[in-house]
Motif scaffolding. Structure first.
Motif, PDB file in Angstrom:
ATOM      1  N   GLY A  14       2.660  -7.287   6.956  1.00  0.00           N
ATOM      2  CA  GLY A  14       4.304  -7.758   7.101  1.00  0.00           C
ATOM      3  C   GLY A  14       4.384  -9.136   6.922  1.00  0.00           C
ATOM      4  N   LYS A  15       3.636  -9.837   6.117  1.00  0.00           N
ATOM      5  CA  LYS A  15       3.739 -11.158   5.733  1.00  0.00           C
ATOM      6  C   LYS A  15       5.159 -11.538   5.321  1.00  0.00           C
ATOM      7  CE  LYS A  15       0.066 -10.906   3.087  1.00  0.00           C
ATOM      8  NZ  LYS A  15      -0.337  -9.687   3.218  1.00  0.00           N
ATOM      9  N   THR A  16       5.801 -10.707   4.347  1.00  0.00           N
ATOM     10  CA  THR A  16       6.912 -10.909   3.611  1.00  0.00           C
ATOM     11  C   THR A  16       7.910 -10.876   4.485  1.00  0.00           C
ATOM     12  OG1 THR A  16       5.679 -10.325   1.759  1.00  0.00           O
ATOM     13  CG2 THR A  16       8.379 -10.318   1.668  1.00  0.00           C
ATOM     14  N   PHE A  33       3.672 -15.468  -2.468  1.00  0.00           N
ATOM     15  CA  PHE A  33       2.702 -15.822  -3.740  1.00  0.00           C
ATOM     16  C   PHE A  33       2.843 -14.649  -4.579  1.00  0.00           C
ATOM     17  CE2 PHE A  33      -1.099 -18.418  -1.638  1.00  0.00           C
ATOM     18  CZ  PHE A  33       0.064 -19.282  -1.045  1.00  0.00           C
ATOM     19  N   ASP A  34       2.904 -13.247  -4.428  1.00  0.00           N
ATOM     20  CA  ASP A  34       3.000 -12.417  -5.305  1.00  0.00           C
ATOM     21  C   ASP A  34       4.339 -12.408  -6.099  1.00  0.00           C
ATOM     22  OD1 ASP A  34       0.734 -11.040  -4.688  1.00  0.00           O
ATOM     23  OD2 ASP A  34       1.560  -9.703  -3.446  1.00  0.00           O
ATOM     24  N   GLU A  35       5.321 -12.824  -5.514  1.00  0.00           N
ATOM     25  CA  GLU A  35       6.815 -12.893  -6.173  1.00  0.00           C
ATOM     26  C   GLU A  35       6.638 -13.964  -7.062  1.00  0.00           C
ATOM     27  OE1 GLU A  35      10.330 -13.473  -3.866  1.00  0.00           O
ATOM     28  OE2 GLU A  35      10.288 -11.542  -2.889  1.00  0.00           O
ATOM     29  N   PHE A  57      -5.338 -12.179 -12.590  1.00  0.00           N
ATOM     30  CA  PHE A  57      -4.580 -11.939 -11.419  1.00  0.00           C
ATOM     31  C   PHE A  57      -5.056 -13.048 -10.305  1.00  0.00           C
ATOM     32  CE2 PHE A  57      -3.712 -10.996  -6.944  1.00  0.00           C
ATOM     33  CZ  PHE A  57      -2.425 -10.852  -6.687  1.00  0.00           C
ATOM     34  N   ARG A  58      -6.200 -13.104 -10.088  1.00  0.00           N
ATOM     35  CA  ARG A  58      -6.923 -14.183  -9.378  1.00  0.00           C
ATOM     36  C   ARG A  58      -6.620 -15.449  -9.707  1.00  0.00           C
ATOM     37  NH1 ARG A  58      -6.251 -11.366  -4.661  1.00  0.00           N
ATOM     38  NH2 ARG A  58      -7.333  -9.321  -4.892  1.00  0.00           N
ATOM     39  N   GLU A  59      -7.077 -15.756 -10.870  1.00  0.00           N
ATOM     40  CA  GLU A  59      -6.704 -17.009 -11.489  1.00  0.00           C
ATOM     41  C   GLU A  59      -5.172 -17.539 -11.318  1.00  0.00           C
ATOM     42  OE1 GLU A  59      -7.632 -17.596 -15.705  1.00  0.00           O
ATOM     43  OE2 GLU A  59      -9.382 -16.508 -15.351  1.00  0.00           O
ATOM     44  N   GLY A  79      -0.929 -13.707  -0.701  1.00  0.00           N
ATOM     45  CA  GLY A  79      -1.173 -12.230  -1.007  1.00  0.00           C
ATOM     46  C   GLY A  79      -2.428 -11.909  -0.099  1.00  0.00           C
ATOM     47  N   GLY A  80      -2.838 -10.716   0.294  1.00  0.00           N
ATOM     48  CA  GLY A  80      -4.024 -10.150   1.263  1.00  0.00           C
ATOM     49  C   GLY A  80      -5.291 -10.869   0.823  1.00  0.00           C
ATOM     50  N   GLY A  81      -5.523 -11.272  -0.628  1.00  0.00           N
ATOM     51  CA  GLY A  81      -6.925 -11.503  -1.125  1.00  0.00           C
ATOM     52  C   GLY A  81      -6.800 -13.029  -1.234  1.00  0.00           C
ATOM     53  N   GLY A 118       2.434   0.322  -4.847  1.00  0.00           N
ATOM     54  CA  GLY A 118       2.560  -0.820  -5.714  1.00  0.00           C
ATOM     55  C   GLY A 118       1.665  -1.908  -5.163  1.00  0.00           C
ATOM     56  N   ARG A 119       0.449  -1.305  -4.661  1.00  0.00           N
ATOM     57  CA  ARG A 119      -0.752  -2.241  -4.220  1.00  0.00           C
ATOM     58  C   ARG A 119      -2.015  -1.670  -4.991  1.00  0.00           C
ATOM     59  NH1 ARG A 119       2.211  -2.771   1.010  1.00  0.00           N
ATOM     60  NH2 ARG A 119       2.491  -4.847   1.282  1.00  0.00           N
ATOM     61  N   PRO A 120      -2.421  -1.904  -5.902  1.00  0.00           N
ATOM     62  CA  PRO A 120      -3.301  -1.439  -6.697  1.00  0.00           C
ATOM     63  C   PRO A 120      -4.716  -1.419  -6.150  1.00  0.00           C
ATOM     64  CG  PRO A 120      -2.294  -3.291  -8.095  1.00  0.00           C
ATOM     65  CD  PRO A 120      -1.850  -3.459  -6.577  1.00  0.00           C
ATOM     66  N   LEU A 121      -4.858  -2.251  -5.155  1.00  0.00           N
ATOM     67  CA  LEU A 121      -6.164  -2.194  -4.192  1.00  0.00           C
ATOM     68  C   LEU A 121      -6.070  -0.895  -3.125  1.00  0.00           C
ATOM     69  CD1 LEU A 121      -7.168  -5.655  -4.177  1.00  0.00           C
ATOM     70  CD2 LEU A 121      -7.906  -4.044  -5.940  1.00  0.00           C
ATOM     71  N   LEU A 122      -4.761  -0.477  -3.058  1.00  0.00           N
ATOM     72  CA  LEU A 122      -4.760   0.593  -1.952  1.00  0.00           C
ATOM     73  C   LEU A 122      -4.406   1.788  -2.591  1.00  0.00           C
ATOM     74  CD1 LEU A 122      -3.389  -0.997   1.388  1.00  0.00           C
ATOM     75  CD2 LEU A 122      -5.703  -0.388   0.647  1.00  0.00           C
ATOM     76  N   GLU A 137     -14.688  -7.331   5.155  1.00  0.00           N
ATOM     77  CA  GLU A 137     -15.071  -8.435   4.061  1.00  0.00           C
ATOM     78  C   GLU A 137     -14.388  -9.527   4.252  1.00  0.00           C
ATOM     79  OE1 GLU A 137     -15.995  -7.278  -0.078  1.00  0.00           O
ATOM     80  OE2 GLU A 137     -14.407  -8.382  -0.587  1.00  0.00           O
ATOM     81  N   ARG A 138     -13.057  -9.684   4.517  1.00  0.00           N
ATOM     82  CA  ARG A 138     -11.901 -10.339   4.507  1.00  0.00           C
ATOM     83  C   ARG A 138     -11.639 -11.204   6.011  1.00  0.00           C
ATOM     84  NH1 ARG A 138      -7.251  -8.092   0.691  1.00  0.00           N
ATOM     85  NH2 ARG A 138      -8.500  -8.447  -1.313  1.00  0.00           N
ATOM     86  N   GLU A 139     -12.104 -10.525   6.905  1.00  0.00           N
ATOM     87  CA  GLU A 139     -11.707 -10.749   8.367  1.00  0.00           C
ATOM     88  C   GLU A 139     -12.080 -12.225   8.662  1.00  0.00           C
ATOM     89  OE1 GLU A 139     -11.387  -7.551  11.132  1.00  0.00           O
ATOM     90  OE2 GLU A 139     -12.004  -8.941  12.590  1.00  0.00           O
TER      91      GLU A 139
END
Ligand code: S3P
Length: 183
Positions: A14-16, A33-35, A57-59, A79-81, A118-122, A137-139
């Protein structure tokens, strides 16, 4: 004194939506960030992943993060990552209030589906297991945020108000010289 607020958390936390409401309450700007990445590359996020791959994308994400974190009177949705790269959360300045919006992997997947993907990782089969793996991994990185707020069972505007309340009670929206002398 807080000059910007950075919202972090897993996809679908719900960040956005919280960020937009929070910016409205504070009279600050909202930047996502994504926008910004999509705007710079001229492609949607899924297209950036498809055409250029995740490393590219990460760069761009790293560059956008550096630039937006220098702005003032802004609410930022990363972004989540973004927080997962080493050193990012550790080097946020004292003038940045970081907030972790906490969501479970199951709820993240449900929300993402409801929002139409719209979320390539999900995407694809095994998405729940992948969400669990990524979140685990991210927690540790998300945990470095100053404020942790659960998002399940709370409406986005309630969460935004909670963050404003935190700012007010911590007395961090005013410059130190404006504070009443003690004693
Ligand atoms: C990603 C999260 C997405 C977006 C991209 C990768 C991630 O942002 O940056 O799809 O690695 O978690 P949201 O968290 O806003 O969905």
């Amino acid at each position: 004194m807080v000059r910007r607020i950075l919202l972090v958390g897993f996809m679908g936390s719900g960040k956005t939506v919280v960020g937009r409401e929070l910016a409205r309450l504070l009279g600050w700007s909202f930047l996502d960030f994504d926008e910004e990445i999509a705007h710079r590359v001229g492609l949607s996020i899924p297209e950036v992943f498809r055409q250029h791959g995740e490393p590219f994308f990460r760069e761009v994400e790293a560059e956008v993060g550096r630039e937006l974190l220098a702005r003032e009177r802004v609410v930022l949705a990363s972004g989540g990552g973004w927080p997962a790269a080493p050193g990012r959360m550790e080097t946020l300045g004292k003038d940045t209030l970081s907030v972790w919006l906490v969501v479970s992997p199951g709820e993240a997947v449900r929300r993402s589906r409801r929002q139409g993907g719209g979320r390539p990782l999900l995407e694809g089969p095994g998405v729940l297991a992948e969400a669990r793996r990524l979140l685990e991994e991210r927690e540790p990185a998300y945990r470095l945020a100053e404020l942790h707020l659960p998002t399940e069972g709370a409406a986005p505007d309630e969460i935004a108000r909670e963050i404003v309340h935190h700012l007010e009670t911590e007395n961090r929206t005013r410059p130190p010289e404006a504070e009443a002398p003690r004693g």
